[in-house]
Design a protein around this motif. Sequence first.
Motif: not given
Length: 329
Positions: A300-304
């Motif tokens: 979720a943080a890197r590839w939402p």
Amino acid sequence: MSEAMIIVPTDISTKIREIETAYSRFLNEFHIPEDHKIIVNYSGGKDSTETLTVANALFGDRVQGVMADTDNEHELTIEYGVNIHHQVGCSPVKMVKRVYTEEHFARRRETITKQWPKRQAIRMGAYRGIIMPSLARSDTKFGQAWLRSAERWGIEHETPLEAALSVLHPSGNSFLDAALLHGKFPQLRDRFCTDELKIQIAFDATMKPMLDDGDVIVQWSGVRADESSKRAGYERFSKDQRDPEFLYNFLPIHQWTAADVFALHKHFGIKPNPLYTQGAARVGCMNCVLCNKEEIAETAARWPEHIEKHRQWELQVRLVSRWVHWMSV
């Protein structure tokens, strides 16, 4: 750094020789001809990359890597698999994909059209024995209650059956199509994604034609014992029951550790899948049903965009789940 943490190239060379010696012993024990074919099940992860590298180092052109694209992979993983032969020096990995057709969906639509109008008895779990109502009527208390749920969901269909039939058509995405046809997403004890989108399509598209031509095949897989208690119990060499006289399985790195795997990457000068350096603990499906909350939070943080993709899939798959319809009321 402690001495136990240091893995020098001679250690890796010894491990590769052990694989070669063990494999030769298995070939003699199972009377496998020298001209057999080697298929490496490739995923783009560290273990399958190592397996492909070792197989190529020992057997060269006799090795063919096969990678199944589930349509739920990170784009960097697919790109890595397409180009890994440049690093390993092997033949390009063959890319395969399971495609669900309109015929598959027509059969599923026919099945639920027959089943969903019936009342269903729950056969297991905490709700065992409970009779669930028809999903094809709107003139019952359940039907009216469901319509209120449908209104909240933004669904403009009169019954759950109509809603399900509206999405039961090929989407063009293999992972989503499999979930729609099964009426749910893969679960820990029902990983049809692995069975259908990886194992079966690799067999159908690559190995079955070779077996039909009379070839003997040994599949090399990067399964390691320390990944799970189940995998720890696998035999290192075995007959494959799909064609036990002509198809075999070999786990060359079964007793290796993750540190060994990355040491081999360094030994051969191979860069690992870039997702590992970006915080991913595992590569392959983005995200996998086996991922923990920490891994999902990392995604979720890197590839939402992958989280949003799954959210959109959930909105469709819930419409083909009897359980979601019942529990919504």
